[in-house]
Design a protein around this motif. Structure first.
Motif: not given
Length: 621
Positions: A273-295
């Motif tokens: 579960v911890s491995v899956i969670l870390q993958a989700m976390n990394s995806l959240l940071v990258v997607v949030t940063a990309w959207l912030c850059l776009h906006l």
């Protein structure tokens, strides 16, 4: 100042506050927990409120960082203090004064008011309730397991409650602020967080029930292993005498192997579960940063809003790992609470009647009136047994092993509930008097006298509350114990009456333990006296001396004596011969021998004053 404040806070909850000691704790994990924490619900509400304030400020800090970045980008040094000085000072006051004060209030309530006091209050109340169980309750379980369940109940109930009210509440508020900020900036910016939260909840839905089940198995392995180890330590003499160290090592090794397997089973789940969670976390940071850059590129976000958004996302990521372990801990605690509840929350088999009164013993007459009892089995050990013992009469109970001698005495002491009939003392039904007052009026010496792991003086003084040192010493002298007590010492340098006797009195010989037990009963000086092989562990010379003291002690008392060595009870007023739960004969020694019945056969089989078969009567658990 702080010391006085801490003392004030630490005295808000009385660990030993009076409570209904006979009330059975409710079944069900949540009712069981509420039963123990409802007295501090006001403090729990304060924990929740201070947690709300602190989590709100924590979330606002990221918004303030974004606002501050925008100020730096849009204001000059000459205008920033003039136009925004009040807000800057207000933000500083919030962070420097208000935040530490709320943090202090929250932790002071948690750490000074609630955690130590409520934990030990739960342990105290469960211990008191457990002490009220009948003898059979303790005979059917490991002492180590029972004590572990009492101890863990306090920690687990407190842990689960505080973690839900304080920590999970904090995470919920922070996540709500983050979603609100993202949504107010752009619905697109909120989408990754909403998606991440949905995946996180799904992960919890998968993880929690499996973690709960595996945690329960792990907890069971822990308590079973603890019980096995404590059982071996408690009976170490038997382990040594029968050379069973290898068997005990093997049993604990098997138990530890099962416990380790359950622990590894749980660890595999956590790792996955911890491995899956870390993958989700990394995806959240990258997607949030990309959207912030776009906006930001579209002019829909300021640099400050970008900084706040990424900061909030990073904080959510940081909290997620902590939170999933927190949720696991909550359910581990709930599993431990359930174990404790299943052990502790059982109705007392023996309780005082609602209108029970203290027993008043005047003459000491005892009557067994149509007594029926057989440890709950179908075939009866006692069926309509009747026996009258006159005030001041000295009787002996005689019979082969399993005849019911010790059981009859245990019923008089009300260690087991009758299945029919009644037992009267001076016309008072013992079912209608308090158990403590009943046993206070009966002194008993058994052949297996376990002592408390306390001093010699404390063990003798157990016979009477408030006994003076002179009275303790005199009781030891009358029991011929003063000579050996004077030469005792323990590893801590305590000597004589202050020396410790070891667990169950293992540092003393059987004869020494018996003399301490006799001294305790001499000090108690109860009007009814029960002697169950009272001098069996003594040599002939010491026995003769103590018999003189017991003879004096018996004067004016009603006495019931059990002995396989018939010569020790032959001089009593009357002998009662039992066989398979029935009274088959009664009379003096001479009368019974002359009649040639069971007693005469037992007497003829004596060898050196002992019965040929002198096994102690087995009492079923």
């Amino acid at each position: 100042m702080f010391a006085a404040l801490f003392r004030f806070l630490e005295s808000r909850i009385d660990v030993f506050a009076p409570f209904d000691e006979a009330q059975t704790p409710p079944k069900g994990v949540w009712p069981f927990m509420w039963h123990h924490i409802k007295g501090v619900k006001g403090w729990m509400a304060l924990i929740m409120l201070t947690g709300l304030g602190f989590s709100g400020i924590e979330a606002a800090m990221y918004l303030m960082v974004g606002w501050f970045v925008d100020l730096l980008a849009t204001q000059s040094p000459a205008t920033i203090w003039r136009d925004h000085g009040t807000l800057l000072f207000g933000a500083a006051f919030l962070l420097v004064v208000v935040r530490p004060l709320i943090y202090f209030a929250n932790h002071a309530i948690v750490d000074q008011v609630v955690v130590p006091q409520i934990t030990n209050q739960i342990r105290w109340r469960n211990h008191v309730y457990t002490l009220g169980h009948a003898l059979s309750y303790f005979q059917n379980d490991f002492a180590g397991r029972l004590s572990a369940r009492v101890i863990q109940a306090g920690q687990s109930i407190r842990g689960a409650t505080i973690e839900v009210i304080d920590d999970l509440w904090y995470a919920l508020i922070f996540a709500s602020v983050a979603i609100g900020f993202f949504g107010s900036t752009s619905i697109w910016l909120a989408m990754p967080v909403i998606g991440w939260l949905a995946a996180y909840v799904a992960l919890l839905v998968y993880f929690v029930p499996r973690a709960k089940k595996r945690s329960e198995a792990n907890s069971l392995g822990r308590s079973t292993t603890t019980g096995r180890i404590v059982d071996a330590y408690t009976n170490i003499l038997t382990v040594k005498l029968f050379a069973r160290s290898d068997a005990e090592r093997s049993a604990v090794r098997d138990s530890l192997t099962r416990w380790n397997a359950s622990f590894l089973h749980l660890s595999r789940l956590i790792t996955g579960v911890s491995v899956i969670l870390q993958a989700m976390n990394s995806l959240l940071v990258v997607v949030t940063a990309w959207l912030c850059l776009h906006l930001w590129g579209l002019g829909e976000m300021t640099p400050g809003a970008v900084a706040a958004s990424i900061g909030l996302a990073l904080r959510l990521v940081q909290m997620s790992t902590w939170l999933i372990h927190l949720v696991r801990g909550v359910f581990e605690n709930i599993g431990s609470v359930q174990e404790s509840m299943e052990t502790i929350a059982k109705p007392h088999d023996l309780t005082d009647a609602p209108e029970a009164v203290p027993l008043a013993v005047g003459k000491g007459a005892i009557s067994f009136d149509r007594v029926r009892f057989n440890y709950g089995r179908k075939a009866g050990l006692f069926e309509d047994l009747n026996l009258e013992i006159r005030p001041g009469e000295k009787i002996g109970l005689v019979g082969p092993s399993g005849a019911g001698k010790s059981t009859l005495v245990n019923l008089l002491l009300r260690l087991y509930p009758l299945e029919g009939g009644r037992i009267l003392i001076d016309g008072q039904d013992i079912a209608g008097v308090t158990q403590d007052s009943l046993r206070a009026q009966i002194g008993m010496v058994t052949q297996d006298n376990s002592l408390l792991h306390r001093s010699i003086g404390d063990n003798i003084a157990y016979g009477r509350i408030g006994a003076t040192q002179d009275e303790i010493v005199e009781a030891a002298r009358r029991a011929s114990a003063d000579d050996f007590v004077a030469g005792l010492s323990d590893q801590d340098g305590r000597r004589g009456f202050d020396s410790r006797v070891g667990e169950r009195g293992v540092k003393l010989s059987g004869g020494q333990r018996q003399r301490i037990a006799i001294a305790r009963v001499l000090l108690k000086d109860a009007p009814i006296l029960i002697l169950d092989e009272a001098t069996s562990a003594l040599d002939s010379e010491v026995e003769a001396t103590i018999q003189e003291q017991l003879t004096q002690l018996m004067q004016g008392k009603t006495v019931i004596a059990i002995a396989h060595r018939l010569s020790t009870i032959a001089a009593l007023d009357r002998l009662i011969v039992l066989d398979k739960g029935r009274i088959v004969d009664t009379g003096t020694h001479a009368e019974l021998v002359a009649r040639g019945g069971l007693y005469a056969r037992l007497w003829s089989h004596q060898s050196g004053g002992f019965l040929a078969v002198a096994d102690e009567e087995k009492v079923p658990a």
